[in-house]
Design an enzyme around this catalytic site. Structure first.
Site, PDB file in Angstrom:
ATOM      1  N   GLY A   1       0.642  -1.281   0.138  1.00 37.83           N
ATOM      2  CA  GLY A   1      -0.156  -0.588   0.018  1.00 37.83           C
ATOM      3  C   GLY A   1       0.782   0.996  -0.077  1.00 37.83           C
TER       4      GLY A   1
ATOM      5  N   ASP B   1       9.515  -7.824   0.782  1.00 40.01           N
ATOM      6  CA  ASP B   1      10.790  -7.338   1.171  1.00 40.01           C
ATOM      7  C   ASP B   1      11.073  -6.364   2.471  1.00 40.01           C
ATOM      8  OD1 ASP B   1      13.212  -6.013   0.627  1.00 40.01           O
ATOM      9  OD2 ASP B   1      12.289  -4.143  -0.949  1.00 40.01           O
TER      10      ASP B   1
ATOM     11  N   GLY C   1      12.038   1.111   2.949  1.00 40.41           N
ATOM     12  CA  GLY C   1      12.170  -0.592   3.182  1.00 40.41           C
ATOM     13  C   GLY C   1      10.746  -0.830   3.539  1.00 40.41           C
TER      14      GLY C   1
END
Ligand SMILES: [Zn+2]
Length: 377
Positions: free
Chosen positions: A241, A266, A304
């Protein structure tokens, strides 16, 4: 012998999975009234860390790898690829040794970790496509280095993400492919012809397509269209999102098709921690919000991903035009196929199963019981 029940996301039917000695012995229709879904365990091809466990910390130890694996089970993950990013040669080799040692120490880790994903260090050195990978350690592809990784880890490297722009990249891709190592394209500014040449040489994946790319591109042709159009490439997507706007994710999933799409988290080490500001070895000062967005404060730059695969599945299942069945397929069967046949509800397969609740009206996907080789975790 044990019986595990739930609704099969693939067809909505209630099923009873009979497990014997860790394997699925039969799959039978069951009485209705079950409100839990039952699917293969989730498979995440890209995990850098979670809940403070950091695979890219300077001196990784086997106990961190084992603790991470145990933590991920509670999120419905039954298979994952520890992902090592760009670092000095010695650090990568030491981290690979630590992961191999964890697999020797822990049967759970040995089962959950079929191989390691090395993302880097042969990426684009350019700001933008390089993302948060440290430029000082970016270097060209080197088959001898790949052999050092395999020697250090007992052949544990199964996936390498690289940029095909390097002079020797095509030879390297062909070499790795011959060795049975999957090559993914990512963090690149290669031109479309080079993308197709990399696929011709054996590359089979695009890593987190739509991220790790320059902020501005020629409208066409460009490397995104080339990767979307090339059917030899299956793409992974971060569906948290935050990394891809819903229209972009929708259009990319439609372009690749469900069969050629895989969801990854990830996730990095501060994922799963309390919202706040953190000092991280790679990203520097970063802020984790309550919505699971990790950014560099005051910049709009992402640093990240924080949300587990479970949340990506829920996000895709809620996208207009997509279903829970498709979202689960992109987190189980599709990545499992890449790994040689995990992630399917199939007689004879290891009983890696997850029960969960989810409804299309919103709310989270809640993980219930998780089984690995038929053993409830
Ligand atoms: Zn990346």
């Amino acid at each position: 012998m044990q019986s595990i029940q739930g609704r099969n996301p693939a067809n909505g039917e209630n099923i009873e999975v009979i497990v014997d000695d860790g394997f699925i012995q039969s799959i039978l229709p069951a009485a209705s009234g079950e409100d839990r879904w039952l699917s293969p365990g989730f498979i995440d091809l890209q995990i850098n860390g979670y809940c403070g466990y950091d695979l890219n910390a300077e001196s990784l130890t086997p106990d961190v790898v084992i603790a991470l694996a145990q933590r991920l089970v509670a999120l419905g993950i039954t298979t994952f690829l520890p992902t090592l990013i760009t670092a000095a040669d010695e650090q990568l080799v030491a981290a690979l040794r630590a992961i191999a040692a964890a697999r020797h120490l822990s049967p759970l880790a040995a089962h959950m970790i079929p191989c390691v994903h090395v993302e880097g260090p042969h990426l684009s050195p350019t700001d933008g496509p390089r993302g948060a990978h440290p430029r000082a350690h970016v270097r060209p592809p080197d088959c001898d280095e790949l052999e050092r990784w395999q020697a250090a880890s007992g052949g544990l490297v199964g996936l390498v993400t690289l940029s095909p722009h390097w002079d020797d990249a095509l030879d390297y891709i062909a070499y790795a492919t011959r060795r049975g190592i999957l090559v993914a394209l990512g963090h690149t500014d290669a031109d479309p012809a080079r993308i197709h040449a990399a696929a011709e040489a054996g590359a089979r994946l695009s890593t987190h397509l739509g991220n790790g790319v320059a902020g501005e591109l020629p409208r066409h042709p460009n490397l995104l269209w080339a990767q979307l159009a090339d059917d030899r490439l299956t793409a992974t997507f971060i569906a948290d999102g935050h990394h891809l706007p819903p229209d972009t994710l929708t259009a990319m999933l439609r372009a690749k098709g469900i069969e050629r799409s895989i969801l990854v988290s990830d996730a990095v080490a501060i994922g799963g921690l309390q919202p706040g500001v953190y000092e991280t070895p790679v990203g520097g000062t970063v802020e984790l919000t309550a919505e699971g967005r990790i950014g560099i404060p005051g910049t709009g730059i992402l640093a990240g991903a924080a949300l587990p695969l479970r949340d990506g599945v829920a996000n895709v299942a809620r996208l207009p035009g997509f279903s829970l069945q498709q979202a689960v397929q992109m987190a189980t069967e599709n990545p499992g196929r890449i790994l040689g046949g995990r992630g399917a509800l199939r007689i004879g397969a290891p009983a890696d199963l997850v029960q969960f609740t989810w409804s299309p009206d919103g709310g989270d996907l809640e993980i219930g019981r998780v089984f690995i080789c038929g053993v409830e975790q």
